[in-house]
Design a protein around this motif. Structure first.
Motif, PDB file in Angstrom:
ATOM      1  N   LYS A   1       0.849  -1.182   0.000  1.00 24.03           N
ATOM      2  CA  LYS A   1       0.000   0.000   0.000  1.00 24.03           C
ATOM      3  C   LYS A   1       0.891   1.240   0.000  1.00 24.03           C
ATOM      4  CE  LYS A   1      -3.857  -2.116   2.501  1.00 24.03           C
ATOM      5  NZ  LYS A   1      -4.736  -2.032   3.705  1.00 24.03           N
ATOM      6  N   PRO A   2       0.392   2.382  -0.535  1.00 19.81           N
ATOM      7  CA  PRO A   2       1.204   3.606  -0.502  1.00 19.81           C
ATOM      8  C   PRO A   2       1.472   4.055   0.932  1.00 19.81           C
ATOM      9  CG  PRO A   2      -1.042   4.069  -1.259  1.00 19.81           C
ATOM     10  CD  PRO A   2      -0.900   2.587  -1.207  1.00 19.81           C
ATOM     11  N   ARG A   3       2.681   4.512   1.182  1.00 17.26           N
ATOM     12  CA  ARG A   3       3.071   4.920   2.534  1.00 17.26           C
ATOM     13  C   ARG A   3       2.364   6.194   2.988  1.00 17.26           C
ATOM     14  NH1 ARG A   3       9.618   4.171   1.972  1.00 17.26           N
ATOM     15  NH2 ARG A   3       9.647   1.895   1.835  1.00 17.26           N
ATOM     16  N   ARG A   4       1.981   7.018   2.044  1.00 14.93           N
ATOM     17  CA  ARG A   4       1.267   8.252   2.370  1.00 14.93           C
ATOM     18  C   ARG A   4       0.052   8.392   1.464  1.00 14.93           C
ATOM     19  NH1 ARG A   4       4.618  11.925   5.311  1.00 14.93           N
ATOM     20  NH2 ARG A   4       2.816  13.329   5.306  1.00 14.93           N
ATOM     21  N   LYS A   5      -0.963   9.084   1.945  1.00 11.74           N
ATOM     22  CA  LYS A   5      -2.126   9.365   1.124  1.00 11.74           C
ATOM     23  C   LYS A   5      -1.737  10.344   0.020  1.00 11.74           C
ATOM     24  CE  LYS A   5      -5.714   8.620   4.606  1.00 11.74           C
ATOM     25  NZ  LYS A   5      -6.847   9.241   5.345  1.00 11.74           N
ATOM     26  N   PRO A   6      -2.264  10.153  -1.210  1.00  9.25           N
ATOM     27  CA  PRO A   6      -1.956  11.100  -2.290  1.00  9.25           C
ATOM     28  C   PRO A   6      -2.451  12.506  -1.956  1.00  9.25           C
ATOM     29  CG  PRO A   6      -2.969   9.090  -3.145  1.00  9.25           C
ATOM     30  CD  PRO A   6      -3.095   9.032  -1.652  1.00  9.25           C
ATOM     31  N   LEU A   7      -1.814  13.471  -2.596  1.00  9.59           N
ATOM     32  CA  LEU A   7      -2.265  14.850  -2.501  1.00  9.59           C
ATOM     33  C   LEU A   7      -3.500  15.016  -3.387  1.00  9.59           C
ATOM     34  CD1 LEU A   7       1.288  16.335  -3.000  1.00  9.59           C
ATOM     35  CD2 LEU A   7       0.039  16.277  -0.823  1.00  9.59           C
ATOM     36  N   VAL A   8      -4.481  15.739  -2.921  1.00 14.20           N
ATOM     37  CA  VAL A   8      -5.734  15.915  -3.656  1.00 14.20           C
ATOM     38  C   VAL A   8      -5.851  17.361  -4.124  1.00 14.20           C
ATOM     39  CG1 VAL A   8      -8.245  15.775  -3.562  1.00 14.20           C
ATOM     40  CG2 VAL A   8      -6.851  14.080  -2.343  1.00 14.20           C
ATOM     41  N   SER A   9      -6.134  17.535  -5.416  1.00 12.39           N
ATOM     42  CA  SER A   9      -6.323  18.864  -5.981  1.00 12.39           C
ATOM     43  C   SER A   9      -7.728  18.978  -6.557  1.00 12.39           C
ATOM     44  CB  SER A   9      -5.298  19.137  -7.084  1.00 12.39           C
ATOM     45  OG  SER A   9      -5.601  20.347  -7.752  1.00 12.39           O
ATOM     46  N   VAL A  10      -8.453  19.994  -6.115  1.00 14.61           N
ATOM     47  CA  VAL A  10      -9.809  20.215  -6.631  1.00 14.61           C
ATOM     48  C   VAL A  10      -9.818  21.251  -7.750  1.00 14.61           C
ATOM     49  CG1 VAL A  10     -10.905  19.550  -4.475  1.00 14.61           C
ATOM     50  CG2 VAL A  10     -10.294  21.943  -4.846  1.00 14.61           C
ATOM     51  N   SER A  11      -8.709  21.939  -7.970  1.00 14.36           N
ATOM     52  CA  SER A  11      -8.650  22.916  -9.060  1.00 14.36           C
ATOM     53  C   SER A  11      -7.209  23.099  -9.514  1.00 14.36           C
ATOM     54  CB  SER A  11      -9.235  24.270  -8.626  1.00 14.36           C
ATOM     55  OG  SER A  11      -8.444  24.862  -7.624  1.00 14.36           O
ATOM     56  N   SER A  12      -7.060  23.443 -10.777  1.00 14.63           N
ATOM     57  CA  SER A  12      -5.734  23.692 -11.333  1.00 14.63           C
ATOM     58  C   SER A  12      -5.872  24.645 -12.518  1.00 14.63           C
ATOM     59  CB  SER A  12      -5.081  22.378 -11.779  1.00 14.63           C
ATOM     60  OG  SER A  12      -5.783  21.811 -12.881  1.00 14.63           O
ATOM     61  N   ARG A  13      -4.756  25.245 -12.897  1.00 15.33           N
ATOM     62  CA  ARG A  13      -4.767  26.133 -14.062  1.00 15.33           C
ATOM     63  C   ARG A  13      -3.367  26.209 -14.640  1.00 15.33           C
ATOM     64  NH1 ARG A  13      -4.987  32.447 -13.035  1.00 15.33           N
ATOM     65  NH2 ARG A  13      -4.127  32.245 -15.118  1.00 15.33           N
ATOM     66  N   TRP A  14      -3.290  26.619 -15.914  1.00 14.60           N
ATOM     67  CA  TRP A  14      -2.005  26.780 -16.585  1.00 14.60           C
ATOM     68  C   TRP A  14      -1.543  28.233 -16.493  1.00 14.60           C
ATOM     69  CZ3 TRP A  14       1.411  23.408 -18.701  1.00 14.60           C
ATOM     70  CH2 TRP A  14       0.987  22.091 -18.898  1.00 14.60           C
ATOM     71  N   LEU A  15      -0.282  28.427 -16.177  1.00 14.91           N
ATOM     72  CA  LEU A  15       0.368  29.721 -16.337  1.00 14.91           C
ATOM     73  C   LEU A  15       0.912  29.792 -17.755  1.00 14.91           C
ATOM     74  CD1 LEU A  15       2.371  29.983 -12.983  1.00 14.91           C
ATOM     75  CD2 LEU A  15       0.071  30.845 -13.491  1.00 14.91           C
ATOM     76  N   ARG A  16       0.785  30.948 -18.398  1.00 13.40           N
ATOM     77  CA  ARG A  16       1.113  31.061 -19.819  1.00 13.40           C
ATOM     78  C   ARG A  16       2.242  32.050 -20.069  1.00 13.40           C
ATOM     79  NH1 ARG A  16      -2.413  28.259 -22.840  1.00 13.40           N
ATOM     80  NH2 ARG A  16      -4.217  27.429 -21.700  1.00 13.40           N
TER      81      ARG A  16
END
Length: 347
Positions: free
Chosen positions: A237-252
């Motif tokens: 099993k993974p040693r740590r819980k994954p990081l959760v992202s509810v939003s993201s965006r691109w810098l241009r």
């Protein structure tokens, strides 16, 4: 005990306790070369779920092909319950030409569910839906970033599905990114057909990345174990819980020119931080790429020549901002230490 029935796919059948590669006819090229979509079926002796693992929907995303290759070589699959269908190259046309697209210049992942009498892309999508998705309870679709970009290993799921959220945690990629279903995508069409699909994104088109490959294989094995298809021995099993992202965006890019990056995927950055500089070819004008928020870089361009407006850094807002570095370090070290990969490691 009643013997399990053979698994039917295309015009072939796979008896329980055996495995076969089945070639499903797709088309005939202009020089009369037949093209098939090849599916490797492992049909266990005992009942269980039917799961597909697909790669190469975009022909230049070869990292998924390597993940499937390593998966199919694992001796533990001899004890598989249920049925595993592995399709290492969905888009053979793009794979042969090192292209994301099909010969008709269509993106296969915008053509699902397809039609039997439509364009080449539509027919291939229809074949995949009928022969693969329609037979399965769950799918895992493997992707990389587009050409000249790279992604931190991540699972993308829709925000309104509790079961895929749970399975994304089981998979154990460093990041879980909530992403709305796109019309015409395999994930959206499968959902409409009642089949959940986990979308794994990692690495760069036309390149291998060892940690991204390891994370993909480990994640698939964890999901198969969770579904009762494999025993837990040897699957950590993974040693740590994954990081959760509810939003993201691109810098241009603020202007066209040459991009000099100071930060990379997996880096946690602060609001107002300079991530790169874009310079004109004469060195007379330099404009910084400045983050307008804190977040984790989950993808970036690796091509130094940019036009104004090009996407250069994919920035995600994640849970547990203070634990990002430690979580990524734990998950990375776990993959490095896993003896499962010693034979196949890319060196």
């Amino acid at each position: 005990m009643v013997k399990r029935a053979a698994f039917r796919i295309g015009q072939e059948s796979v008896p329980p306790g055996t495995r076969r590669t089945i070639d499903l006819p797709v088309s005939v090229m202009s020089d009369h070369t037949p093209v098939t979509m090849s599916a490797h079926v492992i049909h266990g002796r005992r009942d269980g779920p039917i799961v597909f693992v697909s790669a190469g929907v975009h022909g230049d995303e070869i990292i998924g092909v390597e993940i499937v290759r390593r998966l199919l070589r694992l001796p533990g699959l001899k004890s598989l319950r249920g049925t595993l269908i592995a399709i290492p190259i969905v888009n053979a046309f793009g794979f042969l030409s090192h292209s994301r697209y099909l010969p008709d210049r269509r993106d296969l992942n915008r053509c699902f569910p397809g039609t039997e009498g439509g364009s080449l892309a539509s027919r291939l999508a229809h074949l995949f839906m009928e022969e693969i998705v329609g037979r399965c309870d769950l799918g895992i679709d493997l992707h990389s970033a587009a050409v000249h970009r790279t992604n931190l290993p991540q699972i993308r799921i829709s925000p309104d599905n509790r079961e895929t959220s749970r399975l994304a945690g089981v998979f154990g990629a460093p990041v879980i990114l909530y992403s709305q279903l796109r019309e015409g995508s395999l994930r959206a069409a499968a959902k409409e057909a009642g089949v959940d699909v986990l979308l794994y994104e990692a690495g760069e088109a036309l390149r291998f990345d060892e940690m991204a490959v390891r994370a993909g294989v480990s994640g698939i094995l964890r999901v198969l174990r969770d579904q009762g298809m494999l025993p837990s021995k040897g699957i950590a099993k993974p040693r740590r819980k994954p990081l959760v992202s509810v939003s993201s965006r691109w810098l241009r890019a603020p202007q066209g020119g040459l991009l000099r990056s100071f930060r990379s995927e997996g880096d946690m950055i602060e609001e107002g931080e300079t991530l790169a500089v874009v310079s004109d070819p004469f060195g007379e004008v330099e404009i910084p790429v400045v983050s307008d928020r804190a977040g984790l870089i989950v993808g970036r361009t690796v091509f130094p020549s940019v036009n104004e407006g090009d996407a250069v850094f994919h920035l995600a807002q994640v849970s547990d901002m203070d634990d990002v570095e430690e979580t990524l370090e734990f998950l990375s070290s776990q993959l490095e230490e896993d003896p499962l990969f010693e034979e196949d490691a890319i060196t």
